[in-house]
Design an enzyme around this catalytic site. Structure first.
Site, short mmCIF file in Angstrom:
data_model
loop_
_atom_site.label_atom_id
_atom_site.label_comp_id
_atom_site.label_asym_id
_atom_site.label_seq_id
_atom_site.Cartn_x
_atom_site.Cartn_y
_atom_site.Cartn_z
N TYR A 65 32.78 28.59 53.39
CA TYR A 65 31.95 29.72 53.00
C TYR A 65 30.60 29.62 53.72
O TYR A 65 29.81 28.74 53.46
CB TYR A 65 31.73 29.76 51.50
CG TYR A 65 32.99 29.89 50.67
CD1 TYR A 65 34.17 30.39 51.21
CD2 TYR A 65 33.00 29.52 49.33
CE1 TYR A 65 35.31 30.50 50.46
CE2 TYR A 65 34.15 29.63 48.57
CZ TYR A 65 35.30 30.12 49.13
OH TYR A 65 36.44 30.21 48.37
N HIS A 131 42.05 23.70 50.57
CA HIS A 131 41.83 25.14 50.51
C HIS A 131 43.06 25.93 50.95
O HIS A 131 43.44 26.92 50.31
CB HIS A 131 40.63 25.50 51.38
CG HIS A 131 39.97 26.79 51.04
ND1 HIS A 131 38.68 27.09 51.40
CD2 HIS A 131 40.42 27.87 50.37
CE1 HIS A 131 38.36 28.29 50.96
NE2 HIS A 131 39.41 28.79 50.34
N GLY A 213 40.50 41.70 41.19
CA GLY A 213 41.09 42.42 42.31
C GLY A 213 40.07 42.74 43.40
O GLY A 213 40.03 43.85 43.92
N PHE A 216 38.03 45.81 42.73
CA PHE A 216 38.68 47.10 42.46
C PHE A 216 38.87 47.34 40.97
O PHE A 216 38.72 48.46 40.49
CB PHE A 216 40.03 47.17 43.18
CG PHE A 216 40.72 48.50 43.02
CD1 PHE A 216 40.47 49.53 43.90
CD2 PHE A 216 41.62 48.72 41.97
CE1 PHE A 216 41.09 50.77 43.74
CE2 PHE A 216 42.24 49.94 41.81
CZ PHE A 216 41.98 50.97 42.70
N SER A 219 35.66 48.83 39.51
CA SER A 219 35.10 50.10 39.98
C SER A 219 36.12 51.12 40.45
O SER A 219 35.78 52.30 40.61
CB SER A 219 34.11 49.83 41.12
OG SER A 219 33.10 48.93 40.71
N GLY A 220 37.33 50.69 40.75
CA GLY A 220 38.32 51.62 41.26
C GLY A 220 38.02 52.03 42.69
O GLY A 220 37.30 51.35 43.43
#
Length: 349
Positions: A65, A131, A213, A216, A219-220
């Site tokens: 990261y 990882h 997700g 998602f 908030s969609g």
């Protein structure tokens, strides 16, 4: 002083490792995967707020990261509170030659651990994951080197990420695996078929990443409108136009259930994960205090068996469309990876 709210604790795996029931994924705080990250001076207070004020003590990072900068950030943030934190980091994705490569050879495992210890500025890593699985190196070889790191006191517990059920079994035979990290949410459930049952058979804890997700489920489809040009989610199949509209239909159904429960859709999705068992600690990531506190609120959402079934019926009936990664990461080893037999390594060396 106000009383610190408790998010609860659970045992991850069978070796006595206790973590907060919900963790904090730190990738987005300094990785460019979701676009340009916020400044460090905003993220350090966020991490400290999670630990000290909210009881979120299970922190997840990785050497890749940034790369490398996220471990430095987390190390700074936990300074003075190390004893309160369960620190997880990872190795396995190398960019040594400018191109991503998956590595699990012993020399690399050791060098990666030493480098992470230095960046985190700690004497020991609580949970050290591979990882991604190196398909060129028998898992027994990689796990054997990690076992040595445990014996030397450099790490406490061993984890795997995105390993197949058979790889998990082989690794566990070398040294107990404490946790397996995998993508698990209402829109990614393939691990339920074989990997999660294998973990439970062996007494291995489960750490779901992207439990929302990749945002998602909070908030969609409107999430995509606000994504930066350099946000890698734009290239993921589930976010592409041909799938997004259909996925949003399912999201709206989830919103209806959340509304009846008096919670946000993201809280409902997280609550669903929390209700999977007391061996599950999801690690939703965020860069905002508001979202952190909303995520913690999911722990207060109680779902009955009937409600759990209703949620799952919506997902199975309406569905979520699009592969997890598609062609975007075809040159990397990503999911449910197998390794060659140990005999092949012995013959090679």
């Amino acid at each position: 002083m106000a009383k610190i709210p408790s998010v609860g604790r659970l045992h991850l795996g069978s070796q006595g490792f206790q973590v907060s029931a919900q963790g904090l994924g730190c990738m987005g705080m300094s990785s460019g995967s979701y676009g340009t990250p916020p400044p460090e001076e905003e993220m350090i207070p966020l991490i400290r707020h999670a630990i000290i004020s909210k009881g979120i003590t299970f922190l997840d990072t990785s050497d890749v990261y940034g790369p490398f900068t996220n471990e430095v950030l987390v190390g700074k943030a936990i300074k003075g509170n190390r004893e309160k934190v369960q620190l997880a980091t990872k190795f396995g994705v190398s960019f040594a030659d400018g191109k991503p490569d998956i590595r699990g050879d012993p020399g690399y495992v050791r060098a990666a651990c030493e480098a992470s210890l230095k960046r985190l500025d700690v004497d020991c890593i609580d949970l050290y994951y591979q990882h991604r699985i190196d398909t060129k190196v028998p898992i027994e070889v990689t796990t054997g080197e990690m076992k040595k790191l445990v014996e030397e006191g450099k790490i406490k517990y061993i984890g795997l990420s995105e390993a197949s059920a058979s790889t998990i079994r082989r690794a566990h035979a070398v040294h107990p695996i404490t946790a397996v990290q995998l993508e698990w949410s209402l829109w990614t459930r393939d691990a339920e078929e074989e990997i999660i049952p294998t973990c439970r058979e062996l007494g291995i804890g489960i750490v779901p990443y992207s439990p929302l997700g990749r945002g998602f489920l909070s908030s969609g489809a409107k999430l995509v409108e606000n994504l930066k040009d350099n946000d890698f989610r734009k290239a993921l199949p589930k976010f592409r136009a041909e799938n997004l509209e259909r996925n949003n239909v399912t999201f709206e159904k989830i919103c209806e259930i959340a509304s009846r429960k008096g919670c946000s859709p993201g809280q409902l999705a997280l609550a669903w994960i929390h209700h999977q068992g007391n061996d599950v600690s999801p690690i939703p990531g965020t860069t905002k205090v508001k979202n952190l506190e909303e995520n913690i609120g999911a722990l207060s959402v109680k779902l009955t068996p009937k409600e759990m079934k209703e949620i799952e019926n919506v997902v199975s009936t309406c569905g979520f469309f699009g592969d997890r990664y598609g062609e975007v990461f075809k040159n990397l080893t990503w999911m449910n990876s197998e390794t060659p037999p140990l005999s092949s390594w012995k013959n090679a060396v």
